[in-house]
Design an enzyme around this catalytic site. Structure first.
Site, PDB file in Angstrom:
ATOM      1  N   THR A  37       0.849  -1.196   0.000  1.00 32.40           N
ATOM      2  CA  THR A  37       0.000   0.000   0.000  1.00 32.40           C
ATOM      3  C   THR A  37       0.887   1.250   0.000  1.00 32.40           C
ATOM      4  OG1 THR A  37      -1.693  -1.177   1.228  1.00 32.40           O
ATOM      5  CG2 THR A  37      -1.767   1.232   1.353  1.00 32.40           C
ATOM      6  N   SER A  39       2.210   5.097  -2.221  1.00 32.17           N
ATOM      7  CA  SER A  39       2.505   5.650  -3.543  1.00 32.17           C
ATOM      8  C   SER A  39       3.533   4.801  -4.305  1.00 32.17           C
ATOM      9  CB  SER A  39       3.006   7.092  -3.404  1.00 32.17           C
ATOM     10  OG  SER A  39       4.124   7.147  -2.552  1.00 32.17           O
ATOM     11  N   THR A  40       4.503   4.205  -3.618  1.00 32.50           N
ATOM     12  CA  THR A  40       5.489   3.367  -4.307  1.00 32.50           C
ATOM     13  C   THR A  40       4.833   2.060  -4.758  1.00 32.50           C
ATOM     14  OG1 THR A  40       7.046   4.281  -2.675  1.00 32.50           O
ATOM     15  CG2 THR A  40       7.899   2.618  -4.183  1.00 32.50           C
ATOM     16  N   ASP A  90       6.210  -4.278  -1.307  1.00 32.64           N
ATOM     17  CA  ASP A  90       5.611  -3.146  -0.586  1.00 32.64           C
ATOM     18  C   ASP A  90       6.666  -2.085  -0.286  1.00 32.64           C
ATOM     19  OD1 ASP A  90       3.787  -1.575   0.749  1.00 32.64           O
ATOM     20  OD2 ASP A  90       3.489  -2.939   2.433  1.00 32.64           O
ATOM     21  N   ASP A  93       8.261   3.304   5.268  1.00 29.86           N
ATOM     22  CA  ASP A  93       8.497   4.683   5.716  1.00 29.86           C
ATOM     23  C   ASP A  93       9.945   4.877   6.146  1.00 29.86           C
ATOM     24  OD1 ASP A  93       5.729   5.648   5.466  1.00 29.86           O
ATOM     25  OD2 ASP A  93       5.361   4.054   6.903  1.00 29.86           O
ATOM     26  N   GLY A 105       2.593   4.309   7.527  1.00 29.55           N
ATOM     27  CA  GLY A 105       2.260   5.705   7.231  1.00 29.55           C
ATOM     28  C   GLY A 105       0.909   5.819   6.539  1.00 29.55           C
ATOM     29  N   GLY A 106       0.536   4.773   5.815  1.00 32.62           N
ATOM     30  CA  GLY A 106      -0.765   4.744   5.135  1.00 32.62           C
ATOM     31  C   GLY A 106      -1.821   3.986   5.926  1.00 32.62           C
ATOM     32  N   GLU A 112      -0.579  -5.411   6.048  1.00 28.27           N
ATOM     33  CA  GLU A 112       0.760  -5.536   5.439  1.00 28.27           C
ATOM     34  C   GLU A 112       1.573  -6.593   6.190  1.00 28.27           C
ATOM     35  OE1 GLU A 112       1.187  -0.968   3.779  1.00 28.27           O
ATOM     36  OE2 GLU A 112       2.004  -1.438   5.730  1.00 28.27           O
ATOM     37  N   LYS A 130      14.060   7.070   2.436  1.00 26.53           N
ATOM     38  CA  LYS A 130      13.596   6.157   3.487  1.00 26.53           C
ATOM     39  C   LYS A 130      14.755   5.454   4.211  1.00 26.53           C
ATOM     40  CE  LYS A 130       9.458   7.041   1.888  1.00 26.53           C
ATOM     41  NZ  LYS A 130       8.549   6.078   1.361  1.00 26.53           N
TER      42      LYS A 130
HETATM   43  C1  5RP Z   1       1.374   2.045   4.227  1.00 27.35           C
HETATM   44  C2  5RP Z   1       2.833   1.848   4.229  1.00 27.35           C
HETATM   45  C3  5RP Z   1       3.613   2.349   3.056  1.00 27.35           C
HETATM   46  O1  5RP Z   1       4.357   1.303   2.534  1.00 27.35           O
HETATM   47  C4  5RP Z   1       4.521   3.452   3.515  1.00 27.35           C
HETATM   48  O2  5RP Z   1       3.745   4.452   4.148  1.00 27.35           O
HETATM   49  C5  5RP Z   1       5.300   4.052   2.332  1.00 27.35           C
HETATM   50  O3  5RP Z   1       4.434   4.748   1.499  1.00 27.35           O
HETATM   51  P1  5RP Z   1       4.952   5.513   0.220  1.00 27.35           P
HETATM   52  O4  5RP Z   1       5.367   4.481  -0.766  1.00 27.35           O
HETATM   53  O5  5RP Z   1       3.738   6.310  -0.228  1.00 27.35           O
HETATM   54  O6  5RP Z   1       6.086   6.405   0.639  1.00 27.35           O
HETATM   55  O7  5RP Z   1       3.419   1.288   5.130  1.00 27.35           O
HETATM   56  O8  5RP Z   1       0.788   1.648   5.437  1.00 27.35           O
END
Ligand code: 5RP
Length: 228
Positions: A37, A39-40, A90, A93, A105-106, A112, A130
């Protein structure tokens, strides 16, 4: 969009491209791919769509990712309906050199962690922002049963943290998130992961140290680096 954001987006795109190639080398047309989950992970989903005939389907770590996969016509299965998850891809952060992570973060940390636990291999994809020597600058997300919020917050203070209720956020599991500040440096991460998970009312916390990533693809200005 700032120059920084656009270069970070380019790194996410580069790492997602490398992750699709890696994933294709690890799977066959009977394989189930676990999908994270954020943006990546979204970059990965969009690129995986071009190869959807190469996999049997996916399991998703959030409703948001499930919807994105379905919009691409990629099959999404309930985790209970599959025997095995070949690889889980996945974001994170934070990641340290041991491939221990902070995630959530999401707000998708629990699902996950479940998909990561089932997967034969966990590939983490992240841009260089990161990468840290020690975890804990990013506030540690903790998913909590709503009625236990104040109790858990008091226990987190006893562990030296400063928990902040993430206002207006309800997880896919119907719970709330406490973001715990001022834990840096988290070491050893496995110990803190266990301690926080032992607080009554905690569903899980965003430390992925007991089950770290197996492989990290890090998008850097010098190219995508792969670490094991
Ligand atoms: C969601 C997560 C995401 O993997 C983490 O927040 C990184 O997100 P992004 O790829 O948007 O930087 O753990 O719960």
């Amino acid at each position: 969009m700032t120059a920084n954001t656009s270069s970070q987006d380019a790194l996410k795109q580069a790492v997602a491209t490398a992750a699709v190639a890696y994933t294709l080398s690890r799977i066959d047309d009977k394989s189930i791919v676990g999908i994270g989950t954020g943006s990546t992970a979204n970059c990965f989903i969009d690129l995986l769509a071009e190869h959807k005939a190469s996999i049997a389907g996916t399991v998703a770590s959030s409703q948001a990712s499930a919807e994105r996969l379905k919009a691409h016509g990629i099959p999404v299965y309930d985790l209970n309906a599959v025997d095995e998850v070949t690889i889980y891809v996945d974001g994170a952060d934070e990641t340290n050199p041991h491939l221990e992570l902070i995630k959530g973060g999401g707000a998708a940390l629990t699902r996950e962690k479940i998909v990561a636990a089932v997967a034969r291999e966990f590939l983490c994809i992240a841009d260089q922002s990161k990468w840290v020597d020690h975890l804990g600058t990013f506030p540690l997300p903790v998913e909590v049963i709503p009625m236990a919020r104040s109790h858990v917050a008091r226990e987190l203070v006893k562990l030296g943290g400063d928990p902040v209720y993430r206002q207006g956020v309800v997880t896919d599991n119907g719970n709330v998130i406490l973001d715990v500040h001022h834990l840096h440096p988290i070491s050893p991460a496995r110990e803190l992961e266990e301690k926080i998970n032992n607080i009554t009312g905690v569903v899980t916390n965003g430390l992925f140290a007991l089950r770290p990533a197996d492989v990290l693809m890090l998008g850097t200005a010098e190219g995508v680096k792969t670490l094991y």
